[in-house]
Design an enzyme around this catalytic site. Structure first.
Site, short mmCIF file in Angstrom:
data_model
loop_
_atom_site.label_atom_id
_atom_site.label_comp_id
_atom_site.label_asym_id
_atom_site.label_seq_id
_atom_site.Cartn_x
_atom_site.Cartn_y
_atom_site.Cartn_z
N SER A 1 0.82 -1.22 0.00
CA SER A 1 0.00 0.00 0.00
C SER A 1 0.85 1.27 0.00
O SER A 1 1.83 1.36 0.74
CB SER A 1 -0.90 0.02 1.24
OG SER A 1 -1.73 -1.10 1.24
N HIS B 1 -4.95 -2.33 -6.44
CA HIS B 1 -3.70 -3.00 -6.78
C HIS B 1 -3.73 -3.35 -8.26
O HIS B 1 -4.60 -4.06 -8.72
CB HIS B 1 -3.53 -4.29 -5.99
CG HIS B 1 -3.25 -4.08 -4.54
ND1 HIS B 1 -1.99 -3.99 -4.02
CD2 HIS B 1 -4.09 -3.93 -3.49
CE1 HIS B 1 -2.06 -3.80 -2.72
NE2 HIS B 1 -3.33 -3.76 -2.36
N HIS C 1 -2.59 -12.02 -2.08
CA HIS C 1 -2.75 -12.20 -0.63
C HIS C 1 -3.43 -13.52 -0.30
O HIS C 1 -4.31 -13.97 -1.02
CB HIS C 1 -3.59 -11.06 -0.04
CG HIS C 1 -2.95 -9.71 -0.14
ND1 HIS C 1 -3.13 -8.89 -1.23
CD2 HIS C 1 -2.13 -9.04 0.71
CE1 HIS C 1 -2.44 -7.76 -1.03
NE2 HIS C 1 -1.84 -7.83 0.13
N TYR D 1 -5.55 -13.99 2.03
CA TYR D 1 -6.97 -13.78 2.36
C TYR D 1 -7.87 -13.74 1.13
O TYR D 1 -9.10 -13.79 1.25
CB TYR D 1 -7.17 -12.51 3.22
CG TYR D 1 -6.75 -11.20 2.56
CD1 TYR D 1 -7.48 -10.64 1.51
CD2 TYR D 1 -5.62 -10.53 3.00
CE1 TYR D 1 -7.10 -9.44 0.93
CE2 TYR D 1 -5.22 -9.34 2.43
CZ TYR D 1 -5.97 -8.80 1.39
OH TYR D 1 -5.57 -7.63 0.81
N GLU D 2 -7.28 -13.65 -0.04
CA GLU D 2 -8.10 -13.69 -1.26
C GLU D 2 -8.59 -15.10 -1.55
O GLU D 2 -9.46 -15.29 -2.40
CB GLU D 2 -7.29 -13.16 -2.45
CG GLU D 2 -6.98 -11.68 -2.33
CD GLU D 2 -6.01 -11.21 -3.39
OE1 GLU D 2 -6.44 -10.95 -4.51
OE2 GLU D 2 -4.80 -11.12 -3.09
N ALA E 1 2.02 -2.41 4.29
CA ALA E 1 1.40 -1.56 5.31
C ALA E 1 1.15 -2.47 6.51
O ALA E 1 0.77 -3.63 6.33
CB ALA E 1 0.09 -1.00 4.79
N MET F 1 -0.77 -8.63 6.78
CA MET F 1 -1.42 -9.76 6.10
C MET F 1 -0.60 -10.26 4.90
O MET F 1 -1.16 -10.85 3.98
CB MET F 1 -2.81 -9.33 5.62
CG MET F 1 -3.68 -8.72 6.71
SD MET F 1 -5.22 -8.09 6.04
CE MET F 1 -5.86 -7.15 7.45
N SER F 2 0.70 -10.02 4.91
CA SER F 2 1.50 -10.43 3.74
C SER F 2 2.95 -10.65 4.15
O SER F 2 3.25 -10.88 5.32
CB SER F 2 1.44 -9.32 2.67
OG SER F 2 2.07 -8.15 3.14
N ASN G 1 -1.00 2.56 11.08
CA ASN G 1 -1.95 2.78 12.18
C ASN G 1 -1.44 2.05 13.41
O ASN G 1 -0.62 1.14 13.29
CB ASN G 1 -3.33 2.21 11.79
CG ASN G 1 -3.25 0.74 11.41
OD1 ASN G 1 -2.83 0.41 10.29
ND2 ASN G 1 -3.60 -0.13 12.32
N HIS H 1 -9.81 0.54 6.18
CA HIS H 1 -8.86 0.48 5.07
C HIS H 1 -8.54 1.87 4.52
O HIS H 1 -7.42 2.14 4.09
CB HIS H 1 -9.41 -0.43 3.97
CG HIS H 1 -8.47 -0.63 2.82
ND1 HIS H 1 -7.24 -1.25 2.96
CD2 HIS H 1 -8.56 -0.27 1.51
CE1 HIS H 1 -6.63 -1.26 1.80
NE2 HIS H 1 -7.39 -0.67 0.90
N1 HPA Z 1 -3.44 -5.11 10.91
C1 HPA Z 1 -3.18 -5.92 9.87
N2 HPA Z 1 -2.82 -5.47 8.69
C2 HPA Z 1 -2.68 -4.13 8.54
C3 HPA Z 1 -2.93 -3.25 9.58
C4 HPA Z 1 -3.34 -3.76 10.84
O1 HPA Z 1 -3.59 -3.03 11.82
N3 HPA Z 1 -2.71 -2.00 9.09
C5 HPA Z 1 -2.31 -2.15 7.80
N4 HPA Z 1 -2.30 -3.44 7.46
#
Ligand code: HPA
Length: 273
Positions: A31, A62, A84, A86-87, A114, A212-213, A236, A248
């Site tokens: 990201s 993406h 990913h 999760y896809e 990210a 998540m990656s 974050n 997101h």
């Molecule tokens: N958790 C998981 N994946 C993320 C986060 C998070 O807080 N922020 C950006 N990708």
């Protein structure tokens, strides 16, 4: 032959029909860096949909293509849009592009993502150099018949993220006046963000950031002898660490806010690594 390897060879062949470009550095950018590849000296692009057997990404925002070109003098291949877990793809498909870039000749891999900050010292917008990772919450991409052509059955994982590259990145960030945190990245499946209890668990386990990656890609690359470097953008504070709920859009906004600096850092890394 191993079906996973067969599919890989099919993808390699499909790409080599279109280009004989030999990358030295492979890059998978998360990201905020989605358009990094647009700014390099592009020699050729290949859409994922043009590659026979390739798992095509479904995440909005993406782009799905490989970009071959030069950062300075360095021949690179950039994966614009990653796959990913999760896809819904099996892990072997998630890491297929990583292996593919290795088979095209890349000896080094730069990964970015990210991530949510778990360490209380982190702030949104910080960069975290990945020192190590925790993947106990996701299946290993190396499960299944081992691909002997790529690496050994029981690979050592004591230095997935090259100490040499980490030193280079720290020096470069220092020279550029960019604040760089360092820590342990924990990969979870997503797509839901973590619960506050899961974030506490990640912290107890030694995680500094959650995402998540990346870790699965780093494992697959390390398995086949590629030198790996990983950097997270802390977009974050992870769930439960502030009064704010996660979404997101905010993750994307933070990633975009620091994207310019992130790109400058990445360029300097490629040219000095
Ligand atoms: N958790 C998981 N994946 C993320 C986060 C998070 O807080 N922020 C950006 N990708």
């Amino acid at each position: 032959m191993n079906n996973v390897y067969k599919k890989l060879l099919m993808c390699v062949e499909s790409i080599q029909k279109k280009t004989d470009f030999r990358p030295e550095v492979a890059m998978i950018l998360g990201s905020g860096l989605g358009d990094y590849a647009d700014g390099i000296q592009i020699e050729q692009t290949i859409d994922y949909t043009e590659i026979e057997g390739f798992p095509t990404s479904t995440v909005a925002g993406h782009k799905g293509r490989f970009v071959f070109g030069y950062v300075g003098e360095v021949p690179v291949v950039i994966m614009q849009g990653r796959v990913h877990f999760y896809e819904g793809y099996p892990m072997t498909d998630v890491v297929l592009p990583t292996r593919l870039m290795g088979m095209l000749g890349a000896k080094k891999l730069i990964l970015t993502n990210a991530a949510g900050g778990v360490n209380f010292d982190f702030q949104p917008g910080d960069f975290m150099l990945i020192r190590d990772h925790i993947t106990v919450a996701v299946p290993s991409p190396l499960i299944g018949q081992n691909i002997e052509e790529l690496g050994v059955r029981f690979p050592d994982m004591s230095e997935v993220y090259s100490a040499r590259m980490r030193d280079v990145v720290k020096r470069i960030a220092g020279d550029m006046g960019i604040k760089l945190q360092e820590g342990v990245y924990m990969q979870l499946t997503g797509p839901a963000y973590e619960t506050p209890a899961e974030v506490r668990l990640a912290r107890i386990l030694g995680g500094d950031a959650v995402g998540m990656s990346t870790a699965c890609e780093a494992m697959a690359a390390h398995h086949m002898g590629i030198e790996v470097c990983g950097i997270s953008c802390i977009t974050n504070l992870a769930a439960g660490m502030s009064a704010q709920k996660l979404n997101h859009v905010e993750v994307q906004e933070t990633a975009d806010r620091v994207a310019k600096q992130f790109k400058e850092l990445i360029t300097a890394i490629v040219m000095n690594i």
